[in-house]
Design an enzyme around this catalytic site. Structure first.
Site, short mmCIF file in Angstrom:
data_model
loop_
_atom_site.label_atom_id
_atom_site.label_comp_id
_atom_site.label_asym_id
_atom_site.label_seq_id
_atom_site.Cartn_x
_atom_site.Cartn_y
_atom_site.Cartn_z
N TYR A 101 26.39 -12.33 -17.41
CA TYR A 101 25.96 -11.08 -16.79
C TYR A 101 24.52 -11.23 -16.32
CZ TYR A 101 26.46 -6.31 -15.38
OH TYR A 101 26.54 -5.19 -14.60
N ARG A 154 25.34 -1.09 -3.98
CA ARG A 154 24.03 -1.17 -4.65
C ARG A 154 24.17 -2.07 -5.88
NH1 ARG A 154 21.05 -0.25 -8.67
NH2 ARG A 154 22.90 0.39 -9.85
N LYS A 172 31.18 -6.96 -16.32
CA LYS A 172 31.16 -5.82 -17.24
C LYS A 172 32.38 -5.83 -18.15
CE LYS A 172 27.41 -3.44 -16.90
NZ LYS A 172 27.09 -2.23 -16.18
N ASP A 244 27.58 0.51 -9.90
CA ASP A 244 26.78 0.05 -8.76
C ASP A 244 27.19 0.68 -7.43
OD1 ASP A 244 25.19 -1.35 -10.44
OD2 ASP A 244 25.83 -3.34 -9.83
N ASP A 267 25.65 3.21 -14.50
CA ASP A 267 24.28 3.15 -14.00
C ASP A 267 23.52 4.43 -14.32
OD1 ASP A 267 24.69 0.60 -12.48
OD2 ASP A 267 26.09 1.86 -11.38
#
Length: 558
Positions: A101, A154, A172, A244, A267
């Site tokens: 990650y 993003r 994730k 994201d 996020d």
């Protein structure tokens, strides 16, 4: 030979079995299994344990010097033998977390099309609209309980990566398993391919996504709605984690669906939960309450404002009024301190803007800068998501606060606001620090300072485990607040005054268990899950906690 006495009955055999990453055992297939599953001659003669396989894999891993090469190597193991992959990570989690990650996954997303080996998860392209239900039926894994989805707009601090953003859901979900014990057979990474505005990708002949400017507005909303409805039809009890999405979509999507399906935005909510947990631990270590702090944010996007709202909720829980809590929060973006007389503030920013009449004297010639805020507002906590912490700002903060709490949360590492070594040097070792990306311990004046990584992996795996074990139908703010409280209780610094703000990654399974129980109990308390006793919830959590162990196989007919 086997650590687990459970037997699995399978209809697969031969190359089909070897090509199934969830079931493949490689050289660990027993002589009987090789005979019964038509594997004779398809494997070398040696019969190995998973421990021996893991030793070989780690030896191979150590031959790579480049982090990207290590990432590619581990992903190859994940795609061929998932049990071995998670055993390897289990035994080397502190070393390998930055590889699977952040920060390495950022570069992997940028290079996704160049390093692509084989498909994993689902790519839902906008040209396929109207067929999402059928596409979900194509998923290799049918018993899906947790979905991580992105649209790639993003990615970390790297911007629009198109379908390269798929690296984030894959990473994730690997952490859901490695940290939270979620069976990988129950996970599904998904990318919504709605095009990209990244001109480099659009002109790159290697780019594997849909070559089209991003779909926006009603067309985008309708496509997401089709996805949500398809998931509700195919896997009605699945937990959906939004990951994201750009600021313009992240909060609206969360607000639209949080009361309709079991979902959360990592996020916004996950980052908020781990940050509040870190702050609670820091406050306990400093002998104070969160409600006593004055907090400045550098960055006023959806993530920063999500953290701020979680802090406000905790301050209210500690006895402050809503207005008193908000008066202690200072949001600074590229235009300066957010004030209520500014034009074009987003809805979620307006509630966190300071009253202009209160702060107008801080800078009478223009916008109020970060240094102005630190000099006049005298914050005790500085959080960046992202931003820039200068020596002048940190030293000014330290001048009025003996033990400033500094959280440079941007990632990957190249985007960090200020390094821990600089912050410790500028504050003479007094600062309490947690970072968004991993950093080595800092030595200053012959003392070693371990640096906690304020990583969402402390939070979301436990939330997922708690939701699954309890059968929760929603993820509530109160469940997230419980996860923050439990994380703070696990802090070595808060417990004994030594060590890092957050527990070491080697203890992540224990942390996830504790968070899962707290989340599950809160879900039951709020009637978001079936009524169960604490003992029953613990039993459920243990039954859901998957371990990377090989099972015995028996063959059955199709």
């Amino acid at each position: 030979m086997y650590e687990n006495n459970k037997t699995l009955y399978l209809p697969y055999a031969g190359p089909t079995l070897l090509e199934n990453a969830l079931l493949n055992k490689g050289s660990a297939f027993s002589p009987e299994e090789r005979q019964n599953f038509s594997l004779m001659g398809l494997l070398p003669a040696a019969i190995e344990s998973i421990t021996e396989q893991e030793e070989r894999a780690y030896s191979q891993y150590q031959t790579f010097n480049d982090d990207m090469d290590k990432h590619i190597y581990l992903r190859n193991i994940q795609d061929t033998n998932e049990t071995l992959y998670y055993r390897l990570i289990d035994n080397h989690i502190e070393e390998m977390m930055p590889i699977i990650y952040t920060p390495t996954v950022g570069a992997a997303c940028e290079q996704f099309s160049n390093i692509y080996r084989r498909g994993r998860g689902l790519f839902l392209g906008y040209p396929d609209k109207g067929n999402i239900v059928d596409i979900l039926n194509n998923a290799a894994r049918q018993d899906v309980k947790i979905i991580v989805i992105t649209d790639g707009e993003r990615i970390l601090g790297l911007g629009d990566q198109g379908i390269g953003g798929m690296g984030i859901p894959i990473g994730k979900l690997a952490l859901y398993t490695a940290c939270g014990g979620i069976n990988p057979a129950n996970t599904l990474p998904i990318v919504l391919d709605v095009g990209t505005n990244n001109t480099q990708l659009l002109s790159d002949p290697m780019y594997m996504g849909w070559r089209h400017p991003r779909i926006t507005g009603q067309e985008y909303d309708d496509f997401v709605e089709e996805f949500i409805q398809a998931v509700k039809s195919r896997w009605p009890n699945a937990l959906i984690q939004f990951e994201d999405f750009a600021q313009k979509n992240a909060m609206p999507l969360l607000n639209r669906y949080k009361d309709k399906v079991c979902c959360f935005n990592d996020d916004i909510q996950g980052t908020a939960a781990v940050t509040v947990g870190s702050l609670l631990a820091a406050c306990k270590a400093a002998g104070s309450e969160l409600s006593e702090q004055r907090i400045t944010f550098v960055g006023a996007g959806s993530a920063g404002c999500g953290i701020a709202e979680a802090i406000v909720a905790q301050m209210i829980a500690e006895g402050l009024s809503d207005s008193a809590a908000r008066a202690r929060i200072f949001m600074v973006d590229r235009w300066g301190l957010l004030t209520d007389n500014m034009q074009n503030l987003l809805d979620f920013q307006q509630k966190l803007a300071q009253k202009s009449a209160t702060v107008s004297q801080w800078n009478e010639t223009g916008n109020i800068s970060l240094l102005d805020v630190v000099s006049n507002g005298k914050p005790t906590v500085l959080i960046g998501v992202p931003g820039l912490f200068s020596q002048e700002v940190i030293m000014e903060m330290h001048a009025h606060c003996k033990r400033p709490i500094v959280l440079p949360l941007s990632n990957p590492t190249s985007r960090v606001e200020a390094t821990p070594s600089d912050i410790i040097r500028w504050t003479e070792g007094d600062a309490l620090i947690a970072t968004g990306s991993p950093f080595d311990p800092v030595i200053f004046n012959e003392k070693t300072y371990p640096i906690a990584q304020c990583n969402n992996s402390y939070i979301f795996p436990g939330i997922g485990l708690g939701v699954l074990a309890s059968g929760a139908t929603r993820v509530t703010d109160e469940m997230l607040m419980e996860s923050s409280r439990v994380l703070a209780e696990c802090s070595p610094l808060a417990q004994n005054g030594n060590g890092a703000l957050l527990p070491p990654l080697k203890d992540i399974h224990q942390v996830s268990h504790c968070i899962a129980l707290a989340v599950a109990k809160k879900a039951v308390e709020q009637n978001k899950a079936p009524q169960r006793t604490e003992k029953q919830l613990l039993e459920k959590i243990e039954s859901y906690f998957w371990k990377p162990e090989y099972l015995k196989y028996k063959r059955t007919a199709l």
